[in-house]
Design a protein around this motif. Structure first.
Motif: not given
Length: 447
Positions: A43-45, A67-71, A75-77, A96-101
């Motif tokens: 889960l990138v974002g 796991r939620l510290m990405a600014s 950075e998350a990727v 970088a996102v493949d799928v949007v939910v």
């Protein structure tokens, strides 16, 4: 049969499916609870109107705060963590996102999110089935043009019903009927957020303690959500819909093959090949033992004596003729199952349910007498409920889809029980949702 193996392979290659989630409410939180337990996904974002609320839900379902510290999304990727924010545009545009939910539950906003995802060549798993109900056929066409996959969400009942229909047809069975269960009595269509808890068997205090949303729960009770979901199933499978709304025949699981037959054979169907919803209550309000309220089902037919004999030899429960058999799942696990759709669209390029035509529609219908100046408050509210109709009927009458019947003014009197038309309301014609709906009406081939 091999999605998990494919996910393990992606994990071994350190090449996860990268996901962007829009909306971290109840449904989204259920999916979030499963992501750390699923190999081969990241889960990138998360984009939510309340990032703090999203973080609280993540803590509630057991996520490690580290796991939620990405600014940032970048950075998350890079670190394999998750960024939480309120900028959905940046999320769906990130390379970088493949799928949007899409998990907001707001059909007007969902259309914007989905179209932007297509523009950025992202697959979409659409949890907001309300959006699919009023413009799913055109969303499916737009996805195909963009070269991406658009899908209903597994775990929600429409995708599970589509799965059963696909099972039946792949096995060579003709589908006589398919659908879901529901707690239903006719007067529930008039329910409002003030009356919903009594029908559900809860006090307002119990509902408040549980943080339950009365408008959302009322959309299930008053028949709007069953109509919405039946519309999605009809448009995805090609099954027909009743000519004047769902019938909600009461039946136990064992009785489904009895009632989901044509009228000419003792059932309730106008013809073979239709969607319907089974009630868990008798017409006098008594609860039916071993009901299908939370489940899904498909009724198939044995077209030959040999197949009929096979049903008998393997003790399949059928109707008295021995020809109609119902396969069912008595429960659905909602957001806990969404990972099946994510894996399917990313690894197989296959949707778990998608509109293939415009067969059905959900038309806003007055809960009470409406007068000029009244404001419609949409699904589950005080003014309208959603009635399932054939798309040809809706188009001919100019019916207002339930998904657009929110925050619009009534222009002329509408009697209780009457479905609203475009001439009855002052609609905002500038939204993407309105434009795509009218485009669909002008271009879609009716099923």
């Amino acid at each position: 049969m091999n999605l998990h193996a494919k996910l393990l392979h992606r994990a071994a290659e350190n090449r996860p499916i990268r996901i962007g989630l829009i909306g971290a409410g109840k449904f989204g939180s259920m999916y979030l609870a499963q992501i750390p337990r699923t190999p081969g996904v990241q889960l990138v974002g998360i984009a939510d109107l309340s990032p703090d609320g999203a973080r609280a839900n993540l803590a509630r379902v057991g996520w490690n705060p580290e796991r939620l510290m990405a600014s940032s999304l970048d950075e998350a990727v890079k670190k394999g963590t998750t960024h939480v924010g309120d900028d959905w545009q940046s999320l769906v545009r990130h390379p970088a996102v493949d799928v949007v939910v899409e998990c907001t539950g707001s059909p007007l906003h969902a259309v914007d999110h989905i179209l932007e995802a297509f523009a950025n060549r992202k697959h979409v798993v659409n949890v907001t089935v309300e959006a699919d109900a009023f413009c799913g056929p055109l969303l499916a066409t737009r996805a195909q043009t963009a070269g991406v996959v658009y899908s209903l969400a597994f775990g929600d009942q429409p995708a599970l019903i589509c799965d059963l229909v696909d099972w039946a047809r792949t096995c060579g069975f003709p589908v006589v009927a398919a659908g879901r269960g529901h707690k239903w009595l006719p007067h529930f269509s008039e329910s409002t957020p003030e009356t919903v808890w009594g029908y559900y068997g809860l006090t307002p205090e119990q509902a408040e303690r549980g943080g339950l949303n009365p408008k959302m729960f009322n959309s299930f009770l008053d028949g709007s959500k069953p109509s919405i979901e039946s519309t999605a199933v009809s448009n995805a499978t090609g099954l027909g819909v009743p000519s004047n709304g769902l019938l909600y025949p009461p039946a136990s699981v064992e009785d489904i093959p009895y009632v989901t037959r044509p009228i000419s054979e003792g059932g309730v169907l106008e013809r073979k090949g239709m969607v319907e919803v089974i009630s868990s209550l008798e017409t006098d309000g008594r609860k039916i033992p071993y009901d299908i309220r939370m489940g899904v089902w498909v009724t198939v037919e044995a077209e030959t004596d040999y197949i009929k004999n096979c049903f008998e030899e393997y003790n399949a429960h059928t109707d008295p003729s021995g020809r109609y058999f119902t396969l069912y799942k008595r429960w659905h696990l909602i957001g806990l199952e969404v990972g099946v759709s994510v894996a399917s669209v990313a690894l197989r390029n296959e949707p778990t349910g998608v509109a293939t035509g415009w067969n059905a529609d959900v038309v806003a219908t007055a809960k009470r007498d409406l007068k000029p100046g009244d404001m419609l408050d949409g699904e589950g509210g005080y003014t309208v409920w959603g009635k399932l109709l054939p798309a040809a009927t809706s188009k001919r009458m100019g019916g207002v889809p339930l998904g657009l019947a929110h925050g619009v003014k009534v222009l002329r009197p509408v009697a209780k029980g009457q479905s609203l038309t475009w001439d009855d309301v002052a609609m905002d014609t500038h939204t993407h949702a309105y434009k795509i709906r009218r485009e669909m009406e002008a271009t879609s081939v009716l099923g």
